[in-house]
Enzyme design. Structure first.
Site, PDB file in Angstrom:
ATOM      1  N   CYS A 275       0.566  -1.696   0.070  1.00 47.57           N
ATOM      2  CA  CYS A 275      -0.157   0.021   0.273  1.00 47.57           C
ATOM      3  C   CYS A 275       0.597   1.352  -0.279  1.00 47.57           C
ATOM      4  O   CYS A 275       1.881   1.178   0.755  1.00 47.57           O
ATOM      5  CB  CYS A 275      -0.929  -0.088   1.628  1.00 47.57           C
ATOM      6  SG  CYS A 275      -1.421  -1.650   1.735  1.00 47.57           S
TER       7      CYS A 275
ATOM      8  N   TRP B 141      -2.840  -2.245  -1.582  1.00 50.76           N
ATOM      9  CA  TRP B 141      -2.361  -3.910  -2.157  1.00 50.76           C
ATOM     10  C   TRP B 141      -2.269  -5.055  -0.754  1.00 50.76           C
ATOM     11  O   TRP B 141      -2.581  -5.013   0.076  1.00 50.76           O
ATOM     12  CB  TRP B 141      -0.753  -3.946  -1.758  1.00 50.76           C
ATOM     13  CG  TRP B 141      -0.144  -5.114  -2.020  1.00 50.76           C
ATOM     14  CD1 TRP B 141       0.341  -5.464  -3.890  1.00 50.76           C
ATOM     15  CD2 TRP B 141       0.048  -6.476  -1.877  1.00 50.76           C
ATOM     16  NE1 TRP B 141       0.586  -6.597  -3.943  1.00 50.76           N
ATOM     17  CE2 TRP B 141       1.348  -7.629  -2.373  1.00 50.76           C
ATOM     18  CE3 TRP B 141       0.597  -6.933  -0.412  1.00 50.76           C
ATOM     19  CZ2 TRP B 141       1.339  -8.704  -2.338  1.00 50.76           C
ATOM     20  CZ3 TRP B 141       0.583  -7.894  -0.142  1.00 50.76           C
ATOM     21  CH2 TRP B 141       1.306  -8.615  -0.719  1.00 50.76           C
TER      22      TRP B 141
ATOM     23  N   ASN C 182      -1.357   1.358   5.526  1.00 51.54           N
ATOM     24  CA  ASN C 182      -0.466   0.728   4.995  1.00 51.54           C
ATOM     25  C   ASN C 182       0.116  -0.379   6.088  1.00 51.54           C
ATOM     26  O   ASN C 182       0.940  -0.065   7.212  1.00 51.54           O
ATOM     27  CB  ASN C 182       0.506   1.156   4.559  1.00 51.54           C
ATOM     28  CG  ASN C 182       1.223   0.741   3.754  1.00 51.54           C
ATOM     29  OD1 ASN C 182       1.761  -0.857   3.947  1.00 51.54           O
ATOM     30  ND2 ASN C 182       3.122   0.814   4.303  1.00 51.54           N
ATOM     31  N   GLY C 183      -0.428  -1.688   6.125  1.00 54.63           N
ATOM     32  CA  GLY C 183       0.315  -3.053   7.083  1.00 54.63           C
ATOM     33  C   GLY C 183      -0.392  -3.526   7.697  1.00 54.63           C
ATOM     34  O   GLY C 183      -1.388  -3.891   6.587  1.00 54.63           O
TER      35      GLY C 183
ATOM     36  N   GLU D 169      17.992 -15.782 -10.319  1.00 54.40           N
ATOM     37  CA  GLU D 169      17.680 -14.817 -10.600  1.00 54.40           C
ATOM     38  C   GLU D 169      17.267 -14.634 -11.754  1.00 54.40           C
ATOM     39  O   GLU D 169      15.764 -14.096 -12.358  1.00 54.40           O
ATOM     40  CB  GLU D 169      19.285 -13.841 -10.750  1.00 54.40           C
ATOM     41  CG  GLU D 169      18.518 -12.242 -11.276  1.00 54.40           C
ATOM     42  CD  GLU D 169      17.757 -11.897  -9.934  1.00 54.40           C
ATOM     43  OE1 GLU D 169      17.511 -12.296  -9.009  1.00 54.40           O
ATOM     44  OE2 GLU D 169      17.468 -10.467 -10.425  1.00 54.40           O
TER      45      GLU D 169
ATOM     46  N   GLU E 263       8.174 -13.342 -12.357  1.00 55.83           N
ATOM     47  CA  GLU E 263       7.909 -11.876 -12.010  1.00 55.83           C
ATOM     48  C   GLU E 263       7.465 -11.331 -13.479  1.00 55.83           C
ATOM     49  O   GLU E 263       5.972 -10.735 -12.736  1.00 55.83           O
ATOM     50  CB  GLU E 263       8.803 -11.359 -10.530  1.00 55.83           C
ATOM     51  CG  GLU E 263       9.655 -11.284 -11.450  1.00 55.83           C
ATOM     52  CD  GLU E 263      10.394  -9.748 -10.044  1.00 55.83           C
ATOM     53  OE1 GLU E 263       9.650  -9.942  -9.676  1.00 55.83           O
ATOM     54  OE2 GLU E 263      12.049  -9.672 -10.604  1.00 55.83           O
TER      55      GLU E 263
ATOM     56  N   HIS F  27      19.607 -34.914 -10.260  1.00 58.76           N
ATOM     57  CA  HIS F  27      18.979 -35.779  -9.287  1.00 58.76           C
ATOM     58  C   HIS F  27      17.635 -35.242  -9.483  1.00 58.76           C
ATOM     59  O   HIS F  27      16.488 -35.320  -8.628  1.00 58.76           O
ATOM     60  CB  HIS F  27      19.831 -34.352  -7.755  1.00 58.76           C
ATOM     61  CG  HIS F  27      21.036 -34.949  -7.614  1.00 58.76           C
ATOM     62  ND1 HIS F  27      21.275 -35.944  -7.292  1.00 58.76           N
ATOM     63  CD2 HIS F  27      22.086 -34.431  -7.807  1.00 58.76           C
ATOM     64  CE1 HIS F  27      22.468 -36.544  -7.173  1.00 58.76           C
ATOM     65  NE2 HIS F  27      22.592 -35.713  -7.803  1.00 58.76           N
TER      66      HIS F  27
ATOM     67  N   LYS G 231       6.459  -3.354  -5.290  1.00 55.99           N
ATOM     68  CA  LYS G 231       7.822  -3.228  -5.080  1.00 55.99           C
ATOM     69  C   LYS G 231       8.415  -3.428  -3.872  1.00 55.99           C
ATOM     70  O   LYS G 231       9.930  -3.763  -4.193  1.00 55.99           O
ATOM     71  CB  LYS G 231       8.644  -1.462  -5.479  1.00 55.99           C
ATOM     72  CG  LYS G 231      10.042  -1.568  -5.954  1.00 55.99           C
ATOM     73  CD  LYS G 231      10.682  -2.281  -7.162  1.00 55.99           C
ATOM     74  CE  LYS G 231      11.987  -1.641  -6.838  1.00 55.99           C
ATOM     75  NZ  LYS G 231      12.642  -2.955  -8.110  1.00 55.99           N
TER      76      LYS G 231
END
Ligand code: M6R
Length: 609
Positions: free
Chosen positions: A2, A74, A100-101, A482, A489, A505, A604
């Protein structure tokens, strides 16, 4: 995560708040909303989707005023929909709040409030807080906010309006970012100073447990005991043009192409003129401590964790100190064995990742000192750590981390040489060879961009696949992780990174003519081994995309596609090799029409657990 923005002053507030919200879009969100105080009433407008959707709705709204708050949500508690989006208001409609939280004890508080007759309209944890503030409100907003916050556990950055206080906003924070922008006769606030930096660079970073009462001309900060506390005004140097896309279609592409500059800025002034010493004056005070350490524990998340894995190879090689690498969320809840001889090294682009912040506290409580590699100046991680080495990547807006990662690798390489010299495990000649190679990286990356056309063609050929394997050995292994993370993503293609030797394996069972395998096969002491893995994929008709050193022409006879990087040492090759993987993920995502800079479900900076 958020985002929160607010303004109060003499100007029309909503355009400023909307503009601020646009600058916070990079944080990731699924709905947005604003509340404006017109003097007599508070009007709330919300929309599911993008800020553009909110702007369209605002065209029909009548609200005007010089005091407003805004929010991008979010979703955590409750699906993304209008009723769950912020701002929220209490039943009486006199208190309005953005948050936010996560309010962790919201369940118990909700039951208590329901028993008292409160009817909840949303599924969020946030609504509990606004109802609670409403319960305590008797005309003193800060007092009500403090009383409510003393009852909640969890994390928050909040902004609160009261209907009968048109020129006041109360904000508060705990473990979520929030800062104030002090203007002339006006004040701003935001989850990130980027939201208001165009208007003022005078920034106050609110500390955990602080509550600020803002009016157009005043800022009063209190603690949760209601006592006034002093604050420091920082002059932030953040160039607003650094947060524009310029000629690029996406921030991610711009940031990929910024890497030579970002790396140069990160190297500048950190290598002695004789090329044999690393200059990290920020560590001067801690030299004796660093000389006494016998273990390094690296803690980070996501891409920064991959940088930590690369560091494990180079720190052990150059400094001869045992290194462990852990995910921050795992570290903070296990019972790690560490003491004052352990250096805890955290890595973070944003400096605001909740789990990494918590890990720092854990490590310090156990007696370790914390060194952090951070990109955002004055961020929470930078402030909480004992030592900080900054990367100078500049603002990274694209959700997929690119230039932050390569600059982290540069700082980690410098730090490995610094520690190697301090612990006498690296002689002049060896240090000088590494440092001269590092100095060449900006130019060598610029050469990798010559492969962009080739990479675009590969993206066209592969964008319809739904899976991919990424293989590497040694420092190539974290780079494979990476590369796979970048692809999943932003293009939503399932991709896995593996140490190439592990393929036999298990993952080899996946290989057939429909499985593309990206192999990091640059020159080095593991080249012959990885060539063996390439042949194993080929024998099973897998499609091979190989990242190879420039002088390796023969690989074209084996691989379906080859992307060349300049010849370099193994650890420098690893830095160079990540660039084509970033471009590959980018062009595949573009081919698929994905939202490159704001991929679905991602934020982000992950400021909640
Ligand atoms: O800001 P941080 O470096 O602490 O963030 C850590 C991760 O959230 C971040 O690297 C994430 O994995 C990126 N989206 C990767 O591209």
């Amino acid at each position: 995560m958020c985002g929160i923005v607010g303004y109060l002053g003499k100007k029309e507030a909503l355009p400023l708040v909307i503009d601020g919200l646009k600058y916070l879009e990079y944080r990731g969100y699924d709905s947005a909303g604003v509340a404006v105080h017109s003097g007599k009433k508070i009007e709330i407008v919300k929309a599911v989707g993008k800020i553009n959707d909110l702007e369209q709705k605002l065209e029909q709204a009548s609200g005007k005023g010089t005091c407003a708050i805004g929010h991008t949500r979010w979703a955590t508690h409750g699906k993304p929909c209008l009723k769950n989006s912020h701002p929220h208001q209490n039943t009486d409609g006199n208190i309005v709040l953005v948050h936010n939280g996560i309010i962790e004890n919201y369940g118990g508080l909700k039951i208590k409030l329901e028993e008292e007759g409160v009817v909840f309209k949303s599924e969020t944890d946030t609504e509990v807080l606004v109802q609670l503030i409403g319960r305590y409100y008797d005309g003193d907003l800060a007092k009500a906010v403090i009383a409510a916050l003393r009852e909640v556990t969890g994390t928050y950055a909040i902004a609160v309006l009261a209907k009968d206080r048109p020129n006041e906003i109360v904000i508060a924070k705990k473990s979520a970012p929030l800062c104030i922008g002090i203007g002339k006769g006006e004040n701003f606030f935001g989850s990130d100073a980027i939201a208001f930096i165009k208007h003022t660079n005078k920034v106050v970073y609110l500390k955990d447990g602080e509550v600020a009462v803002l009016t157009p001309k005043t800022v009063l900060i209190k603690n949760l005991q209601g006592k006034k506390v002093s604050y420091k005004v920082n002059n932030l140097s953040l160039d607003p043009s650094s947060i524009e896309k310029g000629e690029y279609p996406h921030f991610m592409l711009k940031e990929i192409y910024e890497q030579p500059r970002a790396i140069q800025d990160t190297l500048d002034g950190r290598i002695s003129p004789q090329n044999d010493e690393v200059i990290l004056t920020e560590l001067d005070k801690y030299q004796e401590y660093l000389l006494g350490i016998n273990k390094i524990l690296i803690v980070a998340c996501g891409t920064s964790w991959h940088a930590g894995l690369v560091a494990e190879y180079i720190l052990e090689k150059h400094a001869r100190i045992p290194v462990e690498v852990d995910y921050a969320a795992e570290f903070r809840y296990r019972f790690p064995v560490l003491d004052e001889k352990t250096l805890v090294l955290t890595i973070s682009q944003s400096g605001e990742t909740a789990d990494t912040i918590a890990a720092i506290g854990e490590a310090q409580a156990l007696g370790a000192k914390v060194l952090s590699i951070v990109n955002v100046p004055a961020s929470t991680i930078a402030r909480d750590s004992d030592m900080v080495i900054y990367t100078y990547a500049g603002r990274e807006i694209g959700v997929a981390s690119t230039k932050a990662f390569t600059t982290q690798l540069i700082v980690l390489s410098l730090f490995a040489v610094y520690l190697g010299r301090l612990h006498h495990s690296l002689d002049d000649a060896a240090a000088s060879a590494i440092l001269q190679n590092l100095k060449r990286v900006p130019n060598e990356i610029a050469k990798v961009f010559n492969e962009a056309k080739n990479i675009k063609k590969i993206a066209k050929a592969f964008h319809k696949h739904s899976n991919a394997l990424y293989l590497g050995r040694g420092v190539g292994f974290p780079i494979a992780l990476e590369g796979a993370l970048k692809l999943k993503e932003i293009s939503y293609i399932h991709a896995e990174g593996y140490p190439a030797a592990e393929m036999k394996h298990g993952p080899i069972a996946l290989i057939d003519e429909n499985m593309p395998t990206v192999v990091l096969a640059f020159k080095g002491r593991r080249y012959e081994k990885i060539l063996g893995n390439i042949m194993e994929v080929k024998a099973r008709k897998g499609k091979l995309i190989v990242i190879a050193s420039e002088s390796n022409d023969g690989i074209k006879r084996i691989a379906d596609w080859v992307i060349h990087i300049p010849d370099a040492s193994e650890s420098i090759s690893a830095i160079l090799a990540v660039v084509p993987l970033q471009l590959l993920a980018y062009y595949i995502a573009v081919e698929k029409g994905c939202s490159v800079d704001q991929p679905r479900n991602l934020a982000k900076s992950v400021t909640v657990e």
